[in-house]
Each structure stands twice: as C-alpha cells, then as structure tokens.
Scaffold this motif. Structure first.
Motif, PDB file in Angstrom:
ATOM      1  N   LEU A  12       1.160  -1.476   0.302  1.00  0.00           N
ATOM      2  CA  LEU A  12      -0.048   0.051  -0.080  1.00  0.00           C
ATOM      3  C   LEU A  12       1.077   1.931  -0.255  1.00  0.00           C
ATOM      4  CD1 LEU A  12      -3.374   1.748   0.976  1.00  0.00           C
ATOM      5  CD2 LEU A  12      -2.422   1.377   2.674  1.00  0.00           C
ATOM      6  N   ASP A  13       2.094   0.712   1.292  1.00  0.00           N
ATOM      7  CA  ASP A  13       2.160   2.372   0.688  1.00  0.00           C
ATOM      8  C   ASP A  13       3.614   2.399  -0.331  1.00  0.00           C
ATOM      9  OD1 ASP A  13       2.029   3.200   3.559  1.00  0.00           O
ATOM     10  OD2 ASP A  13       3.759   1.926   4.535  1.00  0.00           O
ATOM     11  N   ASP A  14       3.726   1.076  -0.706  1.00  0.00           N
ATOM     12  CA  ASP A  14       4.889   1.767  -2.102  1.00  0.00           C
ATOM     13  C   ASP A  14       3.649   1.836  -3.685  1.00  0.00           C
ATOM     14  OD1 ASP A  14       6.778   0.885  -3.976  1.00  0.00           O
ATOM     15  OD2 ASP A  14       5.606  -0.431  -4.927  1.00  0.00           O
ATOM     16  N   CYS A  15       2.486   2.097  -3.426  1.00  0.00           N
ATOM     17  CA  CYS A  15       1.886   2.159  -4.606  1.00  0.00           C
ATOM     18  C   CYS A  15       1.375   3.607  -4.565  1.00  0.00           C
ATOM     19  CB  CYS A  15       0.098   1.357  -4.428  1.00  0.00           C
ATOM     20  SG  CYS A  15       0.766   0.149  -5.045  1.00  0.00           S
ATOM     21  N   LEU A  16       1.621   4.328  -2.915  1.00  0.00           N
ATOM     22  CA  LEU A  16       1.407   5.821  -2.134  1.00  0.00           C
ATOM     23  C   LEU A  16       2.096   6.817  -3.070  1.00  0.00           C
ATOM     24  CD1 LEU A  16      -0.853   5.387   0.564  1.00  0.00           C
ATOM     25  CD2 LEU A  16      -2.204   5.571  -1.757  1.00  0.00           C
ATOM     26  N   ARG A  17       3.200   6.123  -2.121  1.00  0.00           N
ATOM     27  CA  ARG A  17       4.655   6.195  -3.151  1.00  0.00           C
ATOM     28  C   ARG A  17       4.974   6.518  -4.835  1.00  0.00           C
ATOM     29  NH1 ARG A  17       7.219   3.132  -0.563  1.00  0.00           N
ATOM     30  NH2 ARG A  17       7.795   4.401   0.975  1.00  0.00           N
ATOM     31  N   ARG A  18       4.481   5.783  -5.337  1.00  0.00           N
ATOM     32  CA  ARG A  18       4.840   5.932  -6.639  1.00  0.00           C
ATOM     33  C   ARG A  18       3.517   6.899  -7.217  1.00  0.00           C
ATOM     34  NH1 ARG A  18       7.151   0.985  -9.335  1.00  0.00           N
ATOM     35  NH2 ARG A  18       8.000  -0.533  -7.661  1.00  0.00           N
ATOM     36  N   LEU A  19       2.051   6.912  -6.938  1.00  0.00           N
ATOM     37  CA  LEU A  19       1.533   7.541  -7.323  1.00  0.00           C
ATOM     38  C   LEU A  19       1.568   8.756  -6.992  1.00  0.00           C
ATOM     39  CD1 LEU A  19      -1.863   7.695  -8.183  1.00  0.00           C
ATOM     40  CD2 LEU A  19      -2.487   8.227  -5.897  1.00  0.00           C
ATOM     41  N   ALA A  20       2.184   9.126  -5.620  1.00  0.00           N
ATOM     42  CA  ALA A  20       2.378  10.912  -5.298  1.00  0.00           C
ATOM     43  C   ALA A  20       4.049  10.873  -6.665  1.00  0.00           C
ATOM     44  CB  ALA A  20       3.269  11.038  -3.846  1.00  0.00           C
ATOM     45  N   LYS A  21       4.446  10.378  -6.668  1.00  0.00           N
ATOM     46  CA  LYS A  21       5.964  10.916  -8.096  1.00  0.00           C
ATOM     47  C   LYS A  21       4.989  10.890  -9.383  1.00  0.00           C
ATOM     48  CE  LYS A  21       9.564   8.607  -6.202  1.00  0.00           C
ATOM     49  NZ  LYS A  21      10.605   6.446  -6.084  1.00  0.00           N
ATOM     50  N   GLU A  22       4.027   9.945  -9.805  1.00  0.00           N
ATOM     51  CA  GLU A  22       3.346  10.817 -10.854  1.00  0.00           C
ATOM     52  C   GLU A  22       2.512  10.794 -11.192  1.00  0.00           C
ATOM     53  OE1 GLU A  22       2.193   9.471 -15.229  1.00  0.00           O
ATOM     54  OE2 GLU A  22       4.178   8.565 -13.887  1.00  0.00           O
ATOM     55  N   PHE A  23       1.579  11.995 -10.013  1.00  0.00           N
ATOM     56  CA  PHE A  23       0.877  12.992 -10.011  1.00  0.00           C
ATOM     57  C   PHE A  23       1.746  13.696  -9.661  1.00  0.00           C
ATOM     58  CE2 PHE A  23      -1.242  16.174  -7.751  1.00  0.00           C
ATOM     59  CZ  PHE A  23      -1.800  16.324  -8.184  1.00  0.00           C
ATOM     60  N   ARG A  24       3.518  14.431  -9.203  1.00  0.00           N
ATOM     61  CA  ARG A  24       4.066  15.166  -9.452  1.00  0.00           C
ATOM     62  C   ARG A  24       4.546  15.773 -10.809  1.00  0.00           C
ATOM     63  NH1 ARG A  24       8.713  17.442  -5.065  1.00  0.00           N
ATOM     64  NH2 ARG A  24      10.278  18.755  -6.642  1.00  0.00           N
ATOM     65  N   ARG A  25       5.243  14.451 -11.420  1.00  0.00           N
ATOM     66  CA  ARG A  25       5.261  14.386 -12.837  1.00  0.00           C
ATOM     67  C   ARG A  25       4.039  15.056 -13.894  1.00  0.00           C
ATOM     68  NH1 ARG A  25       5.189  12.172 -17.716  1.00  0.00           N
ATOM     69  NH2 ARG A  25       4.201  10.956 -16.639  1.00  0.00           N
ATOM     70  N   LEU A  26       2.957  14.580 -13.282  1.00  0.00           N
ATOM     71  CA  LEU A  26       2.630  15.378 -14.739  1.00  0.00           C
ATOM     72  C   LEU A  26       1.671  16.957 -14.038  1.00  0.00           C
ATOM     73  CD1 LEU A  26       0.212  11.946 -14.862  1.00  0.00           C
ATOM     74  CD2 LEU A  26       1.507  13.125 -16.534  1.00  0.00           C
ATOM     75  N   ASN A  27       1.681  16.561 -12.913  1.00  0.00           N
ATOM     76  CA  ASN A  27       1.032  18.670 -11.754  1.00  0.00           C
ATOM     77  C   ASN A  27       1.683  19.656 -11.761  1.00  0.00           C
ATOM     78  OD1 ASN A  27      -2.231  18.951 -12.511  1.00  0.00           O
ATOM     79  ND2 ASN A  27      -1.037  19.631  -9.794  1.00  0.00           N
ATOM     80  N   GLY A  28       2.960  18.950 -11.922  1.00  0.00           N
ATOM     81  CA  GLY A  28       3.869  19.836 -11.217  1.00  0.00           C
ATOM     82  C   GLY A  28       4.475  19.816  -9.097  1.00  0.00           C
ATOM     83  N   LYS A  29       5.527  20.472  -8.926  1.00  0.00           N
ATOM     84  CA  LYS A  29       5.327  20.447  -7.389  1.00  0.00           C
ATOM     85  C   LYS A  29       4.170  21.090  -6.979  1.00  0.00           C
ATOM     86  CE  LYS A  29       9.972  22.798  -7.686  1.00  0.00           C
ATOM     87  NZ  LYS A  29      11.129  22.269  -7.159  1.00  0.00           N
ATOM     88  N   SER A  30       3.966  22.454  -7.535  1.00  0.00           N
ATOM     89  CA  SER A  30       3.170  23.451  -7.037  1.00  0.00           C
ATOM     90  C   SER A  30       1.653  23.193  -6.281  1.00  0.00           C
ATOM     91  CB  SER A  30       3.581  25.058  -7.868  1.00  0.00           C
ATOM     92  OG  SER A  30       2.512  24.769  -8.823  1.00  0.00           O
ATOM     93  N   ILE A  31       1.060  22.309  -6.743  1.00  0.00           N
ATOM     94  CA  ILE A  31      -0.290  21.955  -6.363  1.00  0.00           C
ATOM     95  C   ILE A  31      -0.040  20.995  -6.017  1.00  0.00           C
ATOM     96  CG2 ILE A  31      -2.706  21.875  -7.713  1.00  0.00           C
ATOM     97  CD1 ILE A  31      -2.152  23.762  -9.693  1.00  0.00           C
ATOM     98  N   PRO A  32      -0.571  20.839  -4.511  1.00  0.00           N
ATOM     99  CA  PRO A  32      -0.653  19.791  -3.640  1.00  0.00           C
ATOM    100  C   PRO A  32      -1.512  18.670  -3.885  1.00  0.00           C
ATOM    101  CG  PRO A  32      -1.275  21.169  -1.751  1.00  0.00           C
ATOM    102  CD  PRO A  32      -0.827  22.032  -3.403  1.00  0.00           C
ATOM    103  N   ALA A  33      -2.123  17.707  -3.370  1.00  0.00           N
ATOM    104  CA  ALA A  33      -3.145  16.606  -3.170  1.00  0.00           C
ATOM    105  C   ALA A  33      -3.457  16.078  -1.710  1.00  0.00           C
ATOM    106  CB  ALA A  33      -3.197  16.231  -4.596  1.00  0.00           C
ATOM    107  N   GLU A  34      -4.723  15.455  -2.192  1.00  0.00           N
ATOM    108  CA  GLU A  34      -4.902  14.769  -0.229  1.00  0.00           C
ATOM    109  C   GLU A  34      -6.079  14.064  -0.782  1.00  0.00           C
ATOM    110  OE1 GLU A  34      -6.402  17.387   3.221  1.00  0.00           O
ATOM    111  OE2 GLU A  34      -7.912  16.549   2.355  1.00  0.00           O
TER     112      GLU A  34
END
Length: 245
Positions: A12-34
């Motif tokens: 679960l932690d690994d999937c969330l970690r990968r998801l965060a990296k992919e979201f940051r790649r697509l969306n940039g680092k200035s707009i967070p998600a929750e």
C-alpha cells in the motif's frame, strides 16, 4: 504486482509513493493533492490484525491529473481498473464530516498528503455499512481488540459521539447497529470474537457466490439480507441432518 494480488500494508505504501511521484510528474510540485483513506485501506494503515484489501477506497481531493496518475500507476503495476477509487462517496457510509475528522498519515514527494480515519469513526462507518459478507463486523471487533491491546480502549461513548457526528443519531443507522456494538463491547475475548466473525463472513461470502452461480441475476441489494438468512438456515438444517444420520 499482479491483478490478483491484494494490497498489504507494505505494498500500500509503495503504491501511494509511486502515485505521488506520477502525480508530481504530471501536475508539477506547486499544487498539492490529498487522499483520505477509508475502509480496508484505513484499517491496513492503522492496524495490524487485517492482512489485506483488494482495492483502495478514498476521498480524493486533487486536480484532474490525479485520475491519469492513478491509471498510469495501475498500468505500470498491472493493477485492475479502479484499484484506487472514490466510489465510497456514493454509499450510505459516506458523510462530508469524514473530511473534517480525518487525521494526518503521511506525505509523499512533498505533494501528496495522505490522511486516514481514527478508530471510533471507522467503527461508526463500519456499523453504518454492516455488510455480513465482507470485513465490516470483523473489522469493528479487530479495531476494538487492537485498541485494547495498546491501552487505548474505545468506549461506547466515543463510538456514539462518532455516530452522531457523522450521521446525526442512531435512528439513521441500521436497526441492529446499536445493539450489535453494545454486545461486542461487552465481550471479554475480542480476539476469539474476531476470528468467529471473520470465519462467518468468509462462509457467507462463499455461500453467496455459490447462490449466484446457481441462480444468476436473482441476488440484489434489496433481497441480500433475506437470502443470507435463508442460506444460513439451510446450512444449519443440513448440519443437523448430517448429525442425526
């Protein structure tokens, strides 16, 4: 990870970690998600009695890039569609108050904050759902069991406060919810009770699968409880007949 592999606390932690990296790649680092994890994922994140869950239910607060990130990670890991979903918000267990009562869990890649729900709120949500063929009742017992072991028991009063905060009052809950939690809290061996409920849930699910195979398109949400009762009675009668032979 193959499509038939369940989520554990570790992956679960690994999937969330990968998801965060992919979201940051697509969306940039200035707009967070929750993401607010609920259901089995929240149980996995906070407790140790449950081994796995087969999807991740969450309240998603993010830009549209999150959907693409979820799909990309799913493709990368061979996960089924909907491996992380927000279908929960369409169920009777959802309450907008869940967002307010959620608690911080972790932040990944400085852009994705993960929150979960604490024990008494999980218990209230599981009581509202009350599915006898899934992990709902055993999860309630497991949460109470672990909190007792940690020296932080959850009282009836705390559960009632959570029920009232999320859903208004007991009248909004299933008819047997209040009596059920009172009975569970009175039990002095929650470990044994957990195993009993889990075995019953597994047997009920197997019976429903067999019923659906024999009688396709008969089972609905409206007749589910009646069919569960009938299947249980049928099994009891068969056991009695076998004993008398």
């Amino acid at each position: 990870m193959s499509v038939d592999k369940a989520f554990t606390k570790e992956n679960l932690d690994d999937c969330l970690r990968r998801l965060a990296k992919e979201f940051r790649r697509l969306n940039g680092k200035s707009i967070p998600a929750e993401l607010i994890l609920i259901g089995g994922a929240a149980v996995l994140a906070n407790y140790g009695f449950r081994d796995m869950t087969y999807d991740i239910d969450a309240i998603i607060q993010a830009s549209s890039a999150m959907k693409d990130a979820i799909n990309h990670v799913g493709d990368e890991l061979g996960l089924p569609n909907g491996w992380l979903n927000s279908d929960f918000v369409k169920t009777k267990s959802y309450s907008p108050k869940i967002i307010q009562v959620s608690k911080y869990y972790k932040t990944y890649s400085n852009v994705l904050q993960i929150r979960t729900v604490s024990g008494e709120y999980l218990v209230a949500m599981k009581l509202m759902s009350g599915r006898k063929y899934k992990n709902d009742i055993s999860d309630i017992v497991g949460i109470l069991w672990e909190e007792n072991k940690k020296g932080t028991p959850i009282s009836y009063e705390k559960i009632e406060e959570a029920v009232f905060e999320l859903y208004g009052n007991w009248e909004q809950m299933p008819n047997d919810a209040k009596a059920m939690i009172e009975e569970i809290l009175q039990n002095d061996n929650l470990e044994r009770l957990y195993k009993k409920y889990r075995e019953t849930e597994i047997n009920t699910k197997e019976s429903l699968i067999a019923f659906e195979k024999d009688y396709p398109k008969v089972l609905t949400q409206d007749n589910l409880d009646d069919i569960i009762v009938a299947l249980k009675r049928k099994k009891e009668l068969k056991m009695q007949e076998d004993t008398e032979k």
